[in-house]
Design a protein around this motif. Structure first.
Motif, PDB file in Angstrom:
ATOM      1  N   TRP B  68       0.843  -1.211   0.000  1.00  0.00           N
ATOM      2  CA  TRP B  68       0.000   0.000   0.000  1.00  0.00           C
ATOM      3  C   TRP B  68       0.874   1.256   0.000  1.00  0.00           C
ATOM      4  N   GLY B  69       1.881   1.243   0.869  1.00  0.00           N
ATOM      5  CA  GLY B  69       2.775   2.398   0.958  1.00  0.00           C
ATOM      6  C   GLY B  69       3.564   2.594  -0.319  1.00  0.00           C
ATOM      7  N   PHE B  70       4.077   1.490  -0.882  1.00  0.00           N
ATOM      8  CA  PHE B  70       4.870   1.565  -2.107  1.00  0.00           C
ATOM      9  C   PHE B  70       4.022   2.106  -3.248  1.00  0.00           C
ATOM     10  N   ALA B 144      20.408  -2.366   4.661  1.00  0.00           N
ATOM     11  CA  ALA B 144      21.861  -2.236   4.759  1.00  0.00           C
ATOM     12  C   ALA B 144      22.527  -2.776   3.496  1.00  0.00           C
ATOM     13  N   VAL B 145      22.017  -3.915   2.989  1.00  0.00           N
ATOM     14  CA  VAL B 145      22.584  -4.495   1.763  1.00  0.00           C
ATOM     15  C   VAL B 145      22.364  -3.552   0.588  1.00  0.00           C
ATOM     16  N   PHE B 146      21.150  -3.018   0.487  1.00  0.00           N
ATOM     17  CA  PHE B 146      20.817  -2.082  -0.598  1.00  0.00           C
ATOM     18  C   PHE B 146      21.758  -0.881  -0.572  1.00  0.00           C
ATOM     19  N   VAL B 147      21.889  -0.251   0.600  1.00  0.00           N
ATOM     20  CA  VAL B 147      22.724   0.944   0.686  1.00  0.00           C
ATOM     21  C   VAL B 147      24.202   0.588   0.450  1.00  0.00           C
ATOM     22  N   LEU B 154      23.836   5.886  -5.098  1.00  0.00           N
ATOM     23  CA  LEU B 154      22.835   6.600  -4.300  1.00  0.00           C
ATOM     24  C   LEU B 154      23.338   7.997  -3.920  1.00  0.00           C
ATOM     25  N   LEU B 155      24.623   8.067  -3.575  1.00  0.00           N
ATOM     26  CA  LEU B 155      25.188   9.375  -3.218  1.00  0.00           C
ATOM     27  C   LEU B 155      25.039  10.351  -4.382  1.00  0.00           C
ATOM     28  N   ASP B 175      15.583   5.158  -7.700  1.00  0.00           N
ATOM     29  CA  ASP B 175      14.472   5.841  -7.037  1.00  0.00           C
ATOM     30  C   ASP B 175      13.389   4.841  -6.625  1.00  0.00           C
ATOM     31  N   SER B 176      13.071   3.898  -7.529  1.00  0.00           N
ATOM     32  CA  SER B 176      12.039   2.922  -7.209  1.00  0.00           C
ATOM     33  C   SER B 176      12.484   2.007  -6.079  1.00  0.00           C
ATOM     34  N   LEU B 177      13.728   1.524  -6.149  1.00  0.00           N
ATOM     35  CA  LEU B 177      14.241   0.673  -5.070  1.00  0.00           C
ATOM     36  C   LEU B 177      14.231   1.421  -3.746  1.00  0.00           C
ATOM     37  N   PHE B 178      14.594   2.714  -3.825  1.00  0.00           N
ATOM     38  CA  PHE B 178      14.620   3.492  -2.592  1.00  0.00           C
ATOM     39  C   PHE B 178      13.215   3.640  -2.020  1.00  0.00           C
TER      40      PHE B 178
END
Lengths: 282, 280
Positions: B68-70, B144-147, B154-155, B175-178
């Motif tokens: 729902w949030g996504f 943590a893995v994503f970042v 991302l930076l 952006d979508s993954l974030f």
């Protein structure tokens, strides 16, 4: 100011080619029917007033504009998404100077599209250091970007574009908002890079200070108004059509100077008062 | 001192508060730097709708509310892009508040789960079940893995999304993954901090860290550390003072922010004095 000789254009196909390109954003056209070829080794200035489509020209090379008609070819091929064809230096106005990054962190962004580790490899660090040394900002590596002078800021972003050794370097208004000394330093640096073989395209609205010092100038106002060396391009007609205002061109000892004519309102005012004086005499 | 650790529910709450603090501290760095605080605030409210709907339909809470949030985030994104005259803040206001209202409407219709409703609104850390702890731990590892693997991209995207695209960074993917990671973060943090205060857990650690450093790397580490420490300290203190754990975590984080603010003011003052001395 002394410039090294411009690099001789070379190659069989142009590095960048616009073939009758009409493009823009969301249905609004910014450039109309533009056909231009830029060859490897050239140093080109895009000259025009604000809103003339100079930045759009750069963005079309980067594949970030909607092309309505025609074709933009880079290295003889249409643009691929995700492939970075050029080093790009944005206008300093668009940078968020409060963002928490140091000079070195900005420069290393030039490698951001590769690798999956959060830190830069040794080769990348050495390359970044070498470029920063070449541009005279190595001693500022740990500084926050806001704590730099205008020229240093410009160099930091130039270094980011240069770390991946691009064949083509695109700069959006690299001399906007810097003092005269810094402007000359930047131009000199760019001439050196060009001399070493990098093809450069920059945008500017400064006629005498910037465009006159480049080997090739393209005057743009939605369409290409003129294209060639400043001595040929700077005519009253071309300048007036580019800027939409009357311009005077002065040739003096091999120098070309372009000046704004007195404002039309002022001229009309003069004419009116002269006419009134004439009435009084009669 | 160690007395509360004799209770299983306290140990769980303690660990969860530390994890949620670290997770929100990590995601908060990007939320703050991209000036998305209001999106975080809106999304956490929007997800209440999703949470209630999945409860009524006996659907898995985490999947339901997360999805729902996504979807709300994607809807906000496309609406902002297609109707530029509206502005992001107005679109966020419309979509997330409507979604929140769906939740409130259903709750008022059924009235049977006002207790859970209160937990979701205000946070109830000591009611955490083992499966909630597992969800928080999994989400923390995923984030943590994503970042970790997308850190440099991302930076760049956070610093300048337009130019990042020119340099070959897949901006839309990131952006979508974030958005997905942010939705997940909010879902697992909802029961701990509460919908109404969640944005504080996201924003305050990163804002505090920003006052202390100009380096992005240090900002990330500091924000995670401040988030985790305020989480566990907040829960620990709330046990003795007998106040809502969610509120207390937020108050402790705010205290850290005030300290950092005082410190940066002092540093500016000292720098000014030094500058004047150098002139003499």
């Amino acid at each position: 100011m002394l410039h090294p000789f411009p690099h001789e254009p070379r190659g069989e196909t142009p590095l960048v080619e616009f073939r009758g390109v009409t493009c823009g954003y969301g249905g609004t056209t910014a450039l109309v029917d533009v056909s231009v070829s830029i060859w490897e080794g050239e140093f080109v200035g895009l000259l025009g007033p604000s809103g003339a489509g100079k930045t759009t020209f750069l963005r079309a090379i980067l594949g970030a504009v909607e092309i309505y008609r025609g074709q933009v070819l880079v290295e003889g091929r249409p643009h691929h998404r995700g492939r970075a064809p050029a080093g790009y230096v944005p206008q300093v106005e668009t940078v968020d100077w409060n963002f928490p990054v140091t000079v070195e962190q900005v420069v290393l962004m030039g490698f951001a599209g590769r690798g999956w580790l959060p830190w830069a490899g040794r080769e990348e660090r050495e390359r970044a250091r070498a470029v920063m040394e070449r541009l005279g900002i190595a001693h500022l590596a740990g500084r926050h970007i806001r704590a730099l002078s205008g020229g240093q800021q410009q160099r930091a972003f130039l270094a980011r574009a240069l770390v991946s050794s691009p064949r083509l370097l695109l700069l959006d208004e690299p001399t906007a908002g810097v003092d005269i000394k810094t402007r000359d330093d930047i131009l000199h640096l760019l001439h050196e890079l060009n001399h070493d073989g990098t093809t450069i395209v920059l945008t500017t609205h400064e006629i005498n200070a910037v465009a006159a010092h480049l080997p090739r100038v393209i005057c743009i106002n939605q369409r290409v108004v003129a294209d060639g060396p400043p001595a040929q391009v700077f005519t009253p007609e071309v300048m007036s059509r580019t800027y939409g205002a009357p311009m005077t061109v002065v040739h003096h000892e091999g120098l070309v100077l372009v000046a704004e004519r007195p404002h039309r309102y002022y001229e009309e005012h003069l004419a009116r008062s002269r006419a009134r004086e004439g009435d009084g005499d009669a | 001192m160690l007395e509360p650790f004799a209770y299983d529910f306290f140990v769980r709450g303690f660990v969860v508060a530390g994890l949620v603090g670290a997770l929100c501290g990590l995601m908060g760095v990007y939320v703050v730097l991209r000036r998305m605080s209001y999106i975080g605030h809106g999304l956490s409210h929007a997800m209440l709708g999703g949470a209630v709907v999945s409860y009524v339909m006996a659907f898995n809470f985490y999947l339901g509310a997360g999805l729902w949030g996504f979807l709300s985030a994607l809807l906000i994104n496309t609406t902002v892009q297609r109707r530029r005259m509206l502005g992001a803040d107005a679109v966020i206001g419309v979509i997330t508040t409507a979604s929140f209202a769906v939740g409130v409407a259903i709750i008022s219709r059924y009235r049977t789960f006002t207790r859970n409703f209160e937990a979701a609104l205000l946070g109830e850390i000591l009611g955490i079940q083992p499966q909630d702890l597992l969800a928080v731990a999994v989400m923390t590892v995923l984030a943590a893995v994503f970042v970790f693997f997308c850190y440099r991209r991302l930076l760049f995207v956070t610093f300048d999304p337009e130019v990042a695209g020119y340099y070959g960074v897949p901006v839309q993917w990131l952006d979508s993954l974030f958005a997905l990671a942010l939705a997940g973060t909010i879902v697992v943090s909802m029961q701990v901090i509460g919908v109404t205060m969640l944005v504080a857990a996201l924003v305050i650690p990163a804002a505090t860290a920003r006052l202390l450093t100009d380096s992005f790397h240090r900002l990330v580490l500091l924000s995670v550390g401040i988030g985790a420490l305020s989480g566990v300290a907040g829960v620990y203190i709330s046990y003795y003072l007998d106040i809502s754990s969610g509120a207390n975590v937020v108050l402790v984080t705010t205290g850290a922010f005030a300290l950092a603010y005082a410190w940066s003011a002092l540093r500016h003052r000292l720098a000014a004095i030094q500058g004047l001395r150098a002139l003499d």
